[in-house]
Write an enzyme that holds these catalytic residues in place. Sequence first.
Site, PDB file in Angstrom:
ATOM      1  N   GLY A 129      43.351 -33.377  27.001  1.00  0.00           N
ATOM      2  CA  GLY A 129      42.678 -32.164  27.440  1.00  0.00           C
ATOM      3  C   GLY A 129      41.234 -32.194  26.975  1.00  0.00           C
ATOM      4  O   GLY A 129      40.625 -33.263  26.856  1.00  0.00           O
ATOM      5  N   LYS A 168      36.762 -21.170  11.853  1.00  0.00           N
ATOM      6  CA  LYS A 168      36.996 -21.332  13.289  1.00  0.00           C
ATOM      7  C   LYS A 168      38.019 -20.318  13.787  1.00  0.00           C
ATOM      8  O   LYS A 168      37.898 -19.787  14.896  1.00  0.00           O
ATOM      9  CB  LYS A 168      37.455 -22.751  13.616  1.00  0.00           C
ATOM     10  CG  LYS A 168      37.557 -22.962  15.126  1.00  0.00           C
ATOM     11  CD  LYS A 168      37.972 -24.341  15.534  1.00  0.00           C
ATOM     12  CE  LYS A 168      38.033 -24.416  17.069  1.00  0.00           C
ATOM     13  NZ  LYS A 168      38.551 -25.689  17.560  1.00  0.00           N
ATOM     14  N   ASN A 198      37.506 -17.811  16.921  1.00  0.00           N
ATOM     15  CA  ASN A 198      38.449 -17.782  18.045  1.00  0.00           C
ATOM     16  C   ASN A 198      39.129 -16.419  18.171  1.00  0.00           C
ATOM     17  O   ASN A 198      39.299 -15.904  19.284  1.00  0.00           O
ATOM     18  CB  ASN A 198      39.511 -18.865  17.891  1.00  0.00           C
ATOM     19  CG  ASN A 198      39.003 -20.263  18.151  1.00  0.00           C
ATOM     20  OD1 ASN A 198      39.535 -21.236  17.635  1.00  0.00           O
ATOM     21  ND2 ASN A 198      37.950 -20.400  18.950  1.00  0.00           N
TER      22      ASN A 198
END
EC number: 1.1.1.169
Length: 279
Positions: free
Chosen positions: A8, A158, A162
């Site tokens: 991905g 992070k 997010n």
Amino acid sequence: MLRVIGLGAVGSLFTYFLNRAGVVPEVVQRRRCGEFLFCVEGDCEKLKFREGGAADDVGYTIVAVKAYDSRSVVPHLKGVAVVAQNGIGGYEEIKEAYPNSVPAVVTYGVYREGCRAELRGVGEIYLPSAVSTLAELLERGGGRVRLVEDIEPYRWLKLAVNAAINAITALLQAPNGVIISSPYAQTLALEVAQEVLNVATALGVKMPRNPVEEVLRVASATAKNLSSTARDVAACAKTEIDYINGAVVKYGEALGVATPVNKALFNLIKARESLCNSG
């Protein structure tokens, strides 16, 4: 030999840097792409990789699947598993089943559609100092890599970003810049970041930067990008919300730290998933 599980956004980024360092990794992918293009500023290169998962002489396995698919990759792990995922929890599931695992944090922006990926934002790859050989390879291929003694603060930073951006942009079906342009969205996002900071502090994790400021910086720098959760919701696909806002809620409950905004966003995304599943 290096193995990459998942081609991905993140898996293709690692493969791109490895190719540029002269390495052709073995790739295990669910949706097979005979040809995969990785594009940087309009210049596209065909990624080089071997299909499979049969090699035994694997030094590193880079895990780049969605967090909810973590357990499914365990049979394919060889050497040191380097787990590069969103959120908190997926790595822990892998570590429990395969102790020779370390986490990685990737802040590059990559958009993947079909058998093509595009670099949309240069960031960094944070790796534990124990995997310095892999770091050297990625750097040789042009990657910006930072070796750190303790990677947990970077994982939580992070997570804060997010958690603050993904769910809100998914519910609004708007690019990340809405966090800057809408005072209402920004208020929610900064409350989310503060809750993550409170949970991390209770855990004894000191983030390398102020998460509230980091959310604003990232939202501004990636203003035109659509978060992965926003794309998942638009496609009626399963999201990683259990490992993002859901993880904040889970840790908060265990530590006695209130996370009401994260919980509300988590429940809204789960409700949206339920609507998709009901037809």
